[in-house]
Structures are given as C-alpha cells and as structure tokens.
Design a protein around this motif. Structure first.
Motif, PDB file in Angstrom:
ATOM      1  N   ALA A   1     136.744  99.421  71.787  1.00  0.00           N
ATOM      2  CA  ALA A   1     137.815  99.113  72.841  1.00  0.00           C
ATOM      3  C   ALA A   1     139.014  99.951  72.636  1.00  0.00           C
ATOM      4  N   TYR A   2     139.547 100.231  71.477  1.00  0.00           N
ATOM      5  CA  TYR A   2     140.361 101.516  71.794  1.00  0.00           C
ATOM      6  C   TYR A   2     140.520 102.693  72.250  1.00  0.00           C
TER       7      TYR A   2
ATOM      8  N   PHE B   1     139.774 100.622  76.085  1.00  0.00           N
ATOM      9  CA  PHE B   1     141.102  99.977  77.196  1.00  0.00           C
ATOM     10  C   PHE B   1     142.070 100.484  76.521  1.00  0.00           C
ATOM     11  N   ASP B   2     143.040 100.203  76.427  1.00  0.00           N
ATOM     12  CA  ASP B   2     144.645 100.223  76.323  1.00  0.00           C
ATOM     13  C   ASP B   2     145.437  98.750  76.353  1.00  0.00           C
ATOM     14  N   THR B   3     146.265  98.791  75.455  1.00  0.00           N
ATOM     15  CA  THR B   3     147.284  97.778  75.158  1.00  0.00           C
ATOM     16  C   THR B   3     148.954  97.669  75.926  1.00  0.00           C
TER      17      THR B   3
ATOM     18  N   PHE C   1     143.566  93.745  74.833  1.00  0.00           N
ATOM     19  CA  PHE C   1     143.143  95.261  76.065  1.00  0.00           C
ATOM     20  C   PHE C   1     143.359  94.861  77.594  1.00  0.00           C
TER      21      PHE C   1
ATOM     22  N   GLY D   1     137.818 100.868  81.735  1.00  0.00           N
ATOM     23  CA  GLY D   1     139.469 100.476  81.265  1.00  0.00           C
ATOM     24  C   GLY D   1     140.029 101.991  81.411  1.00  0.00           C
TER      25      GLY D   1
ATOM     26  N   GLY E   1     141.831 103.394  78.809  1.00  0.00           N
ATOM     27  CA  GLY E   1     142.324 104.244  77.552  1.00  0.00           C
ATOM     28  C   GLY E   1     141.239 105.230  77.891  1.00  0.00           C
TER      29      GLY E   1
END
Length: 522
Positions: A48-49, A52-54, A158, A178, A180
């Motif tokens: 996920a890292y 995606f991003d946060t 995320f 995502g 990311g």
C-alpha cells in the motif's frame, strides 16, 4: 530449478542500466490481500505504501508532516479543521485527486479502524469546500486528529478514488488505483511467485528530503518485484548470490553470517520501530473467557526464554518489557506490571486450579512460515503444555491462520483460542491505535475483548489536551490491559532487514518502504 531460473533472471538484469534493473524484494509473508483497509498484514502495508499515499506522514522522530496535503489549520476552539491538498495530484488512471475522494476515503477508513472510528464518533461530519479543500467538524474535543489521519500502522488512512472508497469496508476493493510513487501490475501478479510494481511517472514527490515516512517519496527505481522464496535458507542464499536485493527479515540463524559479508548491509530499526511479540486471545469461548485463566496464560510466559528462542544477539532484544506501548516509546510505563515481573509455571498451575480449568483444548494457531513468530511459538507451546494447558496446535502458513482467526466459532469447530502475532512500534505507540485498547468492546477485532471499566479512560485520553495527563491516563489504560489479560506480551526485539551493499537510500522505519532507494551504477 528455482535457483537456476533466478540465476537467469540475474544475468538478464545485469545487462540493464542500474535504474532499470528490478529491485528484487523478499518479504516475510506472501502478498495475498490488496486492500489495506481490511487487513493489518505487514506485506499489504508495504504494497500500500508503494501504490497509495497518505494525507499526513510521520517522520523518524514521530513528528507529523503534510504529505498529500499542502497544509491544515484548526479553529481556536479546536473543533474545526480545514485541510487543503497539494496541487497537481493525480490517480494512476490520470484523474485528478479531489477533496471528494479524500472525504470518501476517510469515511471508509473510519468505519474500520479503531482510532478512525473514534475520530468519526467525535465528529459532526466531513464536508467538501472545493476541489482541493475539505473540512472536518468535531462535535466534541478530540486530541488526536492529526495523529489519527497520519497514523502509520494497522488500518492506515490511505487515499483512494471515491468510487473505490464507496466499497463496503468489510469487503476488499476490486481495483488497485492509487496515487503513490509506484503502480501495481495486477495482470502480472502471480500469488506465491511474484508481484510487480512499476514507477509512476506522474507522481510528484514533495520537495523535502525523505525522513521516515515523511518528505519526498522519490522513485529512483523503475521496477520493484516482490519475489516468493518461502524457505529462510534459500532467502539468505539468494541475497548473498545477488539473486535477491532486499530481505525484509533476516532469519535469526543467519544474522552473524550476513554481518560478516561485505556485500550485505543490515538495517536495524530505532526503538519505536522495533517489534513487540504478543498473543491474541479469544475472549468469547472457554477457557479464556475467564480472566483468571488469561492471567494463568500470562504467568506461563517467560519473556527471556521466549526471546532466547529467536536466537538473536543480546543487543537486539530487551531482557524484559511489559510496556504495551513499547519500551522507549512516548507512553512507556510499568503500570500494572507488578504481577508479571517474575512469571512462573507454578503460579500458572495454581491459577489454573483456582480458575477451575477443565482441560478444555486450547487451539493454538502456529504460523510456521514467519521467521519471527515461528521460533517464539515453539517456546510458547512448550511452556503452555508444561503449565498444564491442553494445547491443540494447528500449524499452517500465516495467511491461513489469519483467516481462521476471523472465525467466531468455538475452538473445536473451526475457531481458535490463541495466536502469536508481532507488532512494530508504529502499530502500538498510541493508546487509541493499540490493538489491545482501540477495539475495546467494539467486536471489530479478532479476540473480541471487552473491559467496560477501561472505556471511560480511553474516552478521556481522546479528549485530554494536556500531554502529561495523557501520559498518566496511558499508564492506567495499560494497567487495565494487564490486570484483565486483554492480550499477552512476549517481549520487545528487533530483527534486521538486509540488502545488497549497492542499494543506497534505505530508510530504517521498521518496515520496508522503497522510495528513496537507488542502485549504485555499475
């Protein structure tokens, strides 16, 4: 045969420019689930890292910084929070990232995550102001707004496109879109063999240097492959032969050998990113529906003996740690640990007699494919049997055990009693995100524990603006966890990652992230 084909792949990779050569990563467990909101698996977090991003990220010192956000501000009374996205953010399908997407993503996360659900319960609502701006309005004070949205572990918030975030949080999303630094090549994904990620050319990293999970996520490598090598010895051999570039956890028997290899670098995390071993306990079925028998379990566990089973150098383990928020963490405490300082099998046997233990089978889920869980579990099983528990060991891979752990059936009908797990410090530093606290009386976490007397303390912690008072409340929360045996803890330690010496820019955050890494030119 596998070594032969890996050798062919290595020869082909060496003919490519350094940036174009895939980074071959061996994770501790297989990638099975592609939705970070429905699982707490470390390998899904690593996936996920990349994809995606946060909105907010934590640096190596535990400070929070804008990530997808340009910034935020709060009203003087702390009840209204305004968030604004950075310009130019885009999803992998080319659509712009909007405030509507972020609001939908936060709502879905907030229905699943312990800390997220508390934030949503304290809120009047989320509303979109314009394409890049949204507002969170609180109905009551909540001291952990930024900590919640920036949490780096468990169910991480995320961001996803609104159409994906509309998926029921109990069901996995069906897309892997995502924003990311890398895209996931789902059509090439072969579970049990390989998962392939490619650099996202449209990603716009922040200008600041990478620091922990914060700063610029610069993707120097064109491709990253998660390669399946289940056997620990094969992982080490592949790393030393140059057939793998990065191993998430070094099998403990090989740490000394790799530390002497000039072509290999070991990466040890800081204390807050170390590992805490624990045992998840099923509270709804005998025998551990009785608090006294959960205390008998605690007395059967000797952290020194359990950690010795890992075979780690003494510098990588703590002799004893019952601080559920990590020794060395901001909420470290010895509250409630008095009865746990000198555990013993005789004490465990006495509590079994006092509690009326009727020799009920203890279904123990043993994850044999984890280099951290497996050796500790062998010691735990032995000590439980010596204490007098009737242990029924179910040995399998972690993914199968994690699925069985979701069952609420009685242990003898497909359910379970105990399952050893491991957490990184990021998972359990904050009381509102801790697995033994955040899900209290919610029925949302396997084990289904409930201590009603702890609930007011957790609620007060969430509201309390004063840091010193929050520290005292964390100690009282810990006391409840220990005295009621909500979870048992088997010790704090670190297992290093390892990578080839020519890989630069590895960030020691306690779990693998792959931005900032580059391969030195040959």
């Amino acid at each position: 045969m596998r070594r032969f084909f890996l050798g062919l792949a290595l020869a082909a990779a060496l003919a490519l420019p350094a940036a174009a050569q895939p980074l071959r990563v061996v994770m501790n467990l297989e990638l099975q689930v592609l939705d970070p909101i429905i699982t707490t698996s470390n390998v899904t977090r690593a996936y996920a890292y990349l994809v995606f991003d946060t909105l907010i990220s934590m640096d190596s010192e535990g400070r929070y910084h804008p990530q997808m956000l340009e910034g935020w501000e709060s009203s003087p009374d702390g009840l209204t929070w305004t968030f604004r996205l950075r310009p130019g953010l885009a999803w992998h399908d080319g659509a712009p990232v909007t405030a509507e997407d972020c609001v939908a993503s936060l709502r879905r996360w907030g229905r699943r995550d312990g800390l997220g659900s508390r934030l949503m319960a304290a809120s009047r609502g989320l509303r979109v102001v314009d394409e890049r701006t949204f507002v969170l309005e609180l109905a009551q004070p909540f001291s952990q707004v930024i900590e919640a949205i920036g949490k780096p572990a468990a169910q991480i918030p995320f961001m996803m496109p609104a159409r994906m975030a509309a998926t029921d949080p109990t069901r996995p999303v069906t897309e892997t879109v995502g924003s990311g630094p890398y895209t996931f090549s789902r059509e090439e994904w072969r579970p049990g063999d390989r998962a392939i990620f490619r650099r996202n050319p449209a990603y716009r990293p922040r200008p600041e240097p990478a620091n922990g999970l914060a700063g610029g996520k610069v993707a120097h490598l064109d491709r990253i492959d998660f390669v399946s090598l289940p056997d620990p010895a094969t992982r080490v051999a592949a790393l030393q032969a140059g057939e793998a570039d990065y191993v998430e956890y070094v099998p403990t028997d090989f740490i000394a050998r790799l530390s002497r290899d000039r072509n290999i670098r070991l990466v040890s995390p800081r204390p807050i990113a170390q590992i805490m071993g624990a045992i998840a306990i099923n509270h709804i079925h005998p025998p551990f529906d009785k608090p006294i028998l959960r205390r008998a379990l605690q007395q059967a566990l000797d952290q020194g003996e359990i950690l010795a089973g890992l075979g780690l150098p003494s510098s990588m383990t703590l002799p004893w740690c019952q601080s559920i928020f990590m020794c060395g963490g901001p909420y470290a405490s010895e509250a409630g640990t008095e009865a746990l300082r000198q555990p013993g099998l005789e004490r465990a046997r006495a509590l079994l007699r006092e509690g009326g233990y009727a020799n009920e089978p203890v279904v123990f889920l043993h994850s044999t494919d984890s280099v951290t869980i497996n050796p500790m579990a062998l010691v735990i099983i032995d000590r439980l049997q010596r204490a007098g528990f009737n242990v029924d060991v179910v040995a399998s891979d972690y993914s199968s055990q994690a699925q069985r752990r979701l069952s609420r059936e009685p242990p003898g009908r497909g359910g379970w009693s105990l399952m050893p797990v491991v957490f990184t410090g990021f998972d359990i530093l904050n009381p509102l995100a801790h697995y033994a606290v955040a899900y209290n009386c919610t029925n949302n976490y396997p084990g289904w524990y409930c201590d009603p007397t702890m609930t007011p303390l957790v609620d007060e912690f969430a509201r309390e603006p004063d840091a010193k008072r929050r520290l005292a409340l964390a100690g009282e929360i810990q006391r409840h966890v220990h005295e009621n045996g909500l979870m048992a803890f088997t010790g704090q330690f670190s297992v290093p990652a390892a990578h080839r010496a020519e890989i630069d820019g590895v960030l020691p955050v306690g779990f693998p992230v792959f931005w900032n890494m580059r391969r030195a030119g040959r």
